[in-house]
Design a protein around this motif. Structure first.
Motif, mmCIF file in Angstrom:
data_model
loop_
_atom_site.group_PDB
_atom_site.id
_atom_site.type_symbol
_atom_site.label_atom_id
_atom_site.label_comp_id
_atom_site.label_asym_id
_atom_site.label_seq_id
_atom_site.Cartn_x
_atom_site.Cartn_y
_atom_site.Cartn_z
ATOM 1 N N GLY A 68 0.815 -1.206 0.000
ATOM 2 C CA GLY A 68 0.000 0.000 0.000
ATOM 3 C C GLY A 68 0.847 1.253 0.000
ATOM 4 N N GLY A 69 1.917 1.251 0.782
ATOM 5 C CA GLY A 69 2.800 2.404 0.832
ATOM 6 C C GLY A 69 3.564 2.599 -0.456
ATOM 7 N N ASN A 70 4.065 1.503 -1.034
ATOM 8 C CA ASN A 70 4.836 1.599 -2.268
ATOM 9 C C ASN A 70 3.981 2.112 -3.420
ATOM 10 N N LEU A 71 2.703 1.729 -3.429
ATOM 11 C CA LEU A 71 1.793 2.208 -4.465
ATOM 12 C C LEU A 71 1.272 3.600 -4.145
ATOM 13 N N GLY A 72 1.053 3.865 -2.857
ATOM 14 C CA GLY A 72 0.486 5.146 -2.459
ATOM 15 C C GLY A 72 1.392 6.323 -2.739
ATOM 16 N N THR A 73 2.710 6.113 -2.688
ATOM 17 C CA THR A 73 3.628 7.217 -2.977
ATOM 18 C C THR A 73 3.603 7.606 -4.447
ATOM 19 N N GLY A 74 3.214 6.662 -5.305
ATOM 20 C CA GLY A 74 3.110 6.958 -6.729
ATOM 21 C C GLY A 74 4.440 7.122 -7.430
ATOM 22 N N SER A 75 5.521 6.635 -6.845
ATOM 23 C CA SER A 75 6.832 6.810 -7.453
ATOM 24 C C SER A 75 6.938 6.040 -8.769
ATOM 25 N N PRO A 76 7.521 6.634 -9.800
ATOM 26 C CA PRO A 76 7.684 5.919 -11.074
ATOM 27 C C PRO A 76 8.788 4.873 -11.040
ATOM 28 N N ILE A 77 9.588 4.838 -9.951
ATOM 29 C CA ILE A 77 10.665 3.854 -9.864
ATOM 30 C C ILE A 77 10.452 2.882 -8.701
ATOM 31 N N GLY A 78 9.235 2.813 -8.184
ATOM 32 C CA GLY A 78 8.939 1.797 -7.180
ATOM 33 C C GLY A 78 9.051 0.416 -7.800
ATOM 34 N N ASP A 79 9.492 -0.557 -7.034
ATOM 35 C CA ASP A 79 9.710 -1.895 -7.594
ATOM 36 C C ASP A 79 8.430 -2.725 -7.702
ATOM 37 N N SER A 80 7.471 -2.505 -6.817
ATOM 38 C CA SER A 80 6.283 -3.354 -6.859
ATOM 39 C C SER A 80 5.305 -3.008 -7.989
ATOM 40 N N PRO A 81 5.142 -1.741 -8.411
ATOM 41 C CA PRO A 81 4.156 -1.473 -9.464
ATOM 42 C C PRO A 81 4.365 -2.241 -10.767
ATOM 43 N N PRO A 82 5.595 -2.341 -11.326
ATOM 44 C CA PRO A 82 5.739 -3.132 -12.555
ATOM 45 C C PRO A 82 5.306 -4.583 -12.377
ATOM 46 N N VAL A 83 5.655 -5.170 -11.229
ATOM 47 C CA VAL A 83 5.276 -6.561 -10.964
ATOM 48 C C VAL A 83 3.763 -6.699 -10.870
ATOM 49 N N LEU A 84 3.126 -5.797 -10.144
ATOM 50 C CA LEU A 84 1.676 -5.877 -9.972
ATOM 51 C C LEU A 84 0.940 -5.558 -11.266
ATOM 52 N N LEU A 85 1.517 -4.701 -12.103
ATOM 53 C CA LEU A 85 0.923 -4.466 -13.418
ATOM 54 C C LEU A 85 0.969 -5.735 -14.263
ATOM 55 N N ALA A 86 2.091 -6.443 -14.217
ATOM 56 C CA ALA A 86 2.207 -7.701 -14.965
ATOM 57 C C ALA A 86 1.251 -8.754 -14.422
ATOM 58 N N LEU A 87 0.954 -8.685 -13.138
ATOM 59 C CA LEU A 87 0.019 -9.630 -12.521
ATOM 60 C C LEU A 87 -1.436 -9.215 -12.703
ATOM 61 N N ASP A 88 -1.660 -8.150 -13.472
ATOM 62 C CA ASP A 88 -3.024 -7.660 -13.744
ATOM 63 C C ASP A 88 -3.754 -7.334 -12.449
ATOM 64 N N ALA A 89 -3.066 -6.685 -11.535
ATOM 65 C CA ALA A 89 -3.620 -6.407 -10.218
ATOM 66 C C ALA A 89 -4.600 -5.240 -10.248
ATOM 67 N N SER A 90 -5.473 -5.246 -9.251
ATOM 68 C CA SER A 90 -6.385 -4.134 -9.005
ATOM 69 C C SER A 90 -6.236 -3.694 -7.562
ATOM 70 N N LEU A 91 -6.655 -2.467 -7.278
ATOM 71 C CA LEU A 91 -6.580 -1.931 -5.926
ATOM 72 C C LEU A 91 -7.983 -1.744 -5.376
ATOM 73 N N VAL A 92 -8.158 -2.106 -4.114
ATOM 74 C CA VAL A 92 -9.408 -1.844 -3.410
ATOM 75 C C VAL A 92 -9.221 -0.543 -2.649
ATOM 76 N N LEU A 93 -9.914 0.509 -3.092
ATOM 77 C CA LEU A 93 -9.836 1.814 -2.448
ATOM 78 C C LEU A 93 -11.027 1.966 -1.518
#
Length: 498
Positions: A322-347
């Motif tokens: 949640g923190g890694n995604l919440g910061t919105g950094s373009p160089i965070g490591d988890s977003p590319p992985v979660l994008l490849a996993l076709d992830a969604s966020l529960v807001l």
């Protein structure tokens, strides 16, 4: 107002009159526990490492090492902390009667020279020493090196006592060198039956305490429930959310950030669930990366590949998805992985929840569709998982570094044809992105060198990579194309055939 209180080395201590932004490091040093040092103030050197009692994966309690320089002391209201001074067996007049086994091994094997970083090493080593599933195995005679140190395994990052050297990946030493420190780590045995910290693992950790700590015009809040947290966000739009504080703590230390209202959400039960549904795996946004890694135990291979490359163990002990995604950094490591996993966020918001595909979440540099009165409750990973996956992090160091480019792949190949491709990219645009053109260049085509070469040329043109101190734009583009070719080279026919 009831003052926040922390149990340090078995003694309860009031936080007052410290400010809400005061870190655990400063809190301890102001009370004479100067073994905890400040080196970098960014969570990179580990000189400030301390142990915190947290909910365990294999036992009720785990002793978890964290960076004291990043965590606000108020975040540990009602919690238990052990410093390097608290590990030794106490004796008369406050002097230690006996060193802790980790301290003993560091001393006799020359693991300490100037001593500045040693307490941090000792605390990180103690966390691994008390890891419940650490198992010793027989040393192999053919792995004994010239100096007579038996690694006991062909894997140089694990000792014969089961010690995982990644436990020290967030600790730095510039005097002794790492060989004697590794020797000390590989020499520790199992905790004794009467070891009080080992016995403490059998009891539950302290329950999170609802906290409202104010000094001056600053307030630190720990709501008791998700509903209360959402009410605070609606009433106080200036409120800043924190979980592991691995990003926020750097802002406090390096940029002197001071907020009037900080809201801790890391212990909210609603954000700490991990459950499997028919079409997705739901991961609570406040579970730490270490907790996710150990609970999943490799069942999501792409995440399993991510975790060792995400910062250090000290950071992963506090950092959250949640923190890694919440910061919105373009160089965070988890977003590319979660994008490849076709992830969604529960807001989650005061008016209810909504589910947003991660591919639609980011709207600009450190901007997203999340409203100020919402928080990320969970991450949903689509199932079934793709059979061909990989995470390629291009950085200057193998571990504990910020990526220049990060590429994650999830590909389904049936009968030699690419049926589905998901590719997540980081470090090549103002936000993490999906490589949509490359996915289209792969889907419906044979999984062959010809297809991959053509798609790699497309991948080189994805995003808008820039030049900075980490890499040039040309280098970033080149790494994109090379990454897809590397995936194909690593993939065998047997691995992708149905």
């Amino acid at each position: 107002m009831v003052s926040a209180r922390i149990t340090v080395n078995g003694k309860e201590t009031s936080l007052a009159p410290d400010a809400p932004h005061t870190t655990v490091l400063d809190f301890l040093r102001e009370r004479g526990l100067t073994g905890t040092k400040e080196g970098c103030a960014e969570g990179e050197c580990g000189a400030c490492s301390v142990l915190v009692a947290r909910p365990g994966v294999n036992k009720p309690t785990d002793w978890v090492a964290v960076n004291a320089c990043l965590v606000p002391a108020a975040a540990l209201d009602g919690q238990e902390v052990v410093t390097a001074e608290g590990l030794a067996t106490p004796g008369a007049a406050g002097t230690p009667a006996a060193l802790h086994p980790v301290q003993e091994e560091m001393a006799v094997r020359g693991g300490s020279q100037c001593g500045y970083c040693t307490p941090g090493f000792v605390c990180s080593m103690a966390s691994e020493y008390y890891r419940p599933d650490r198992c010793a195995h027989e040393a192999s005679p053919d792995t004994t090196d010239a100096a007579g140190t038996a690694d006991g395994t062909s894997d140089p990052e694990h000792g014969p006592n089961g010690f995982d050297l990644h436990a020290l990946s967030g600790n730095l030493c510039r005097c002794t060198g790492y060989r004697p420190i590794r020797d000390a780590a590989y020499a520790v045995g199992e905790p004794a039956a009467d070891d009080p910290l080992a016995q403490r693992r059998e009891q539950s950790p302290p329950e999170p305490v609802a906290t409202a700590y104010t000094q001056g015009d600053s307030t630190f809040l720990r709501p008791a429930t998700l509903a209360e947290a959402l009410r605070v966000l609606r009433e106080r739009p200036e409120a800043v959310l924190v979980a592991g504080s691995t990003d926020y703590g750097v802002e406090v230390n390096i940029r002197s950030r001071r907020d009037t209202c900080v809201v801790a959400i890391d212990r909210l039960p609603e954000l700490r669930e991990l459950r499997t549904e028919a079409e997705y795996l739901e991961i609570g946004a406040a579970l730490t990366l270490t907790e996710i890694e150990r609970r999943l135990d490799g069942s999501v291979p792409l995440l399993a590949e991510l975790f060792p490359q995400f910062a250090s163990r000290l950071i992963r002990n506090g950092a959250t998805l949640g923190g890694n995604l919440g910061t919105g950094s373009p160089i965070g490591d988890s977003p590319p992985v979660l994008l490849a996993l076709d992830a969604s966020l529960v807001l989650a918001g005061a008016d209810g929840e909504r589910v947003v595909p991660l591919a639609d979440y980011f709207t600009g540099y450190r901007q997203s569709v999340r409203r100020p009165d919402e928080l990320i409750r969970a991450v949903r990973v689509s199932t079934p998982l793709s059979r061909v996956t990989a995470f390629h992090k291009i950085a200057k160091r193998r571990f504990d570094d910020i990526s220049s480019v990060a590429v994650a792949f999830a590909v389904d190949v049936e009968g030699g044809i690419v049926r589905r491709a998901r590719i997540g990219l980081g470090g090549v645009a103002a936000t993490p992105i999906r490589a949509l053109a490359t996915e289209a260049a792969l889907e419906g085509r044979p999984w062959t060198q010809e297809t991959v070469d053509a798609a790699a040329r497309v991948l080189r043109g994805e995003g808008t990579p820039m030049s900075d101190h980490r890499a040039s734009s040309l280098y970033r583009s080149a790494m994109l194309g090379t990454s897809l070719k590397k995936l194909y080279a690593q993939t065998t026919t047997e691995a992708v055939s149905s």
